[in-house]
Design a protein around this motif. Structure first.
Motif, PDB file in Angstrom:
ATOM      1  N   ILE A  51       1.240  -0.974  -0.178  1.00 39.21           N
ATOM      2  CA  ILE A  51      -0.422  -0.479  -0.143  1.00 39.21           C
ATOM      3  C   ILE A  51       0.743   1.461   0.189  1.00 39.21           C
ATOM      4  CG2 ILE A  51      -2.096   1.607   0.952  1.00 39.21           C
ATOM      5  CD1 ILE A  51      -2.671  -1.179   2.171  1.00 39.21           C
ATOM      6  N   LYS A  52       0.318   1.666  -1.297  1.00 39.17           N
ATOM      7  CA  LYS A  52       1.453   3.318  -1.252  1.00 39.17           C
ATOM      8  C   LYS A  52       0.952   4.487  -0.976  1.00 39.17           C
ATOM      9  CE  LYS A  52       4.852   3.481  -4.849  1.00 39.17           C
ATOM     10  NZ  LYS A  52       4.951   3.515  -5.895  1.00 39.17           N
ATOM     11  N   LEU A  53       1.323   5.368  -0.011  1.00 34.56           N
ATOM     12  CA  LEU A  53       0.292   6.181   0.818  1.00 34.56           C
ATOM     13  C   LEU A  53       1.178   7.321   0.721  1.00 34.56           C
ATOM     14  CD1 LEU A  53       0.622   4.596   4.689  1.00 34.56           C
ATOM     15  CD2 LEU A  53      -1.561   4.820   2.678  1.00 34.56           C
ATOM     16  N   PRO A  54       0.643   8.589   0.955  1.00 31.25           N
ATOM     17  CA  PRO A  54       1.605  10.243  -0.135  1.00 31.25           C
ATOM     18  C   PRO A  54       2.132  10.505   0.929  1.00 31.25           C
ATOM     19  CG  PRO A  54      -0.859   9.994   0.149  1.00 31.25           C
ATOM     20  CD  PRO A  54      -0.579   8.444   0.136  1.00 31.25           C
ATOM     21  N   LEU A  55       2.770  10.297   1.935  1.00 28.73           N
ATOM     22  CA  LEU A  55       3.586  10.627   2.581  1.00 28.73           C
ATOM     23  C   LEU A  55       4.172  11.776   2.688  1.00 28.73           C
ATOM     24  CD1 LEU A  55       3.766  10.204   5.803  1.00 28.73           C
ATOM     25  CD2 LEU A  55       6.244   9.606   5.101  1.00 28.73           C
ATOM     26  N   GLY A  56       4.683  12.606   1.271  1.00 27.92           N
ATOM     27  CA  GLY A  56       5.426  13.587   0.995  1.00 27.92           C
ATOM     28  C   GLY A  56       4.415  14.435   0.904  1.00 27.92           C
ATOM     29  N   PHE A  57       3.135  14.502   0.405  1.00 28.14           N
ATOM     30  CA  PHE A  57       1.901  14.999   0.119  1.00 28.14           C
ATOM     31  C   PHE A  57       2.117  15.897   1.691  1.00 28.14           C
ATOM     32  CE2 PHE A  57      -2.469  17.136  -0.438  1.00 28.14           C
ATOM     33  CZ  PHE A  57      -2.398  17.827  -1.180  1.00 28.14           C
ATOM     34  N   PHE A  58       1.887  15.110   2.516  1.00 25.70           N
ATOM     35  CA  PHE A  58       1.097  15.941   3.720  1.00 25.70           C
ATOM     36  C   PHE A  58       2.443  16.542   4.543  1.00 25.70           C
ATOM     37  CE2 PHE A  58      -1.658  11.920   3.264  1.00 25.70           C
ATOM     38  CZ  PHE A  58      -2.948  13.178   2.958  1.00 25.70           C
TER      39      PHE A  58
END
Length: 96
Positions: A51-58
């Motif tokens: 599962i890829k989470l958009p951590l960089g965006f947050f």
């Protein structure tokens, strides 16, 4: 062929960041490079169990939300462009 596609997509990314740069509100030293970094931060993801989470965006949203940030709108647009790159990276393997 794959190298040509990679170079064209890199040139497209730089062009989109340039368009965002032209919409800046005030002058700032090194803004173009900052926008490139914000775009790549927005595209950063964390993979956990496929599962890829958009951590960089947050993380980028927290950085831009600090008070007295110059050219906030341009940096937010760069982050959104990075999020689009993240979504593109999710969709590209499925399309191929």
């Amino acid at each position: 062929m794959l190298m040509m596609v990679w170079l064209l997509s890199l040139a497209l990314c730089v062009f989109v960041v340039y368009l965002i740069y032209r919409k800046r509100q005030e002058d700032e030293n090194g803004l173009f490079l900052k926008l490139l970094v914000y775009s790549f931060i927005g595209a950063f993801s964390l993979g956990l169990n496929d599962i890829k989470l958009p951590l960089g965006f947050f993380i980028g949203l927290f950085i831009v939300a600090r008070p007295n940030k110059r050219n906030r709108k341009s940096k937010q647009y760069a982050l959104l462009f990075g999020l689009l790159l993240y979504l593109w990276s999710l969709a590209a393997p499925a399309a191929g």
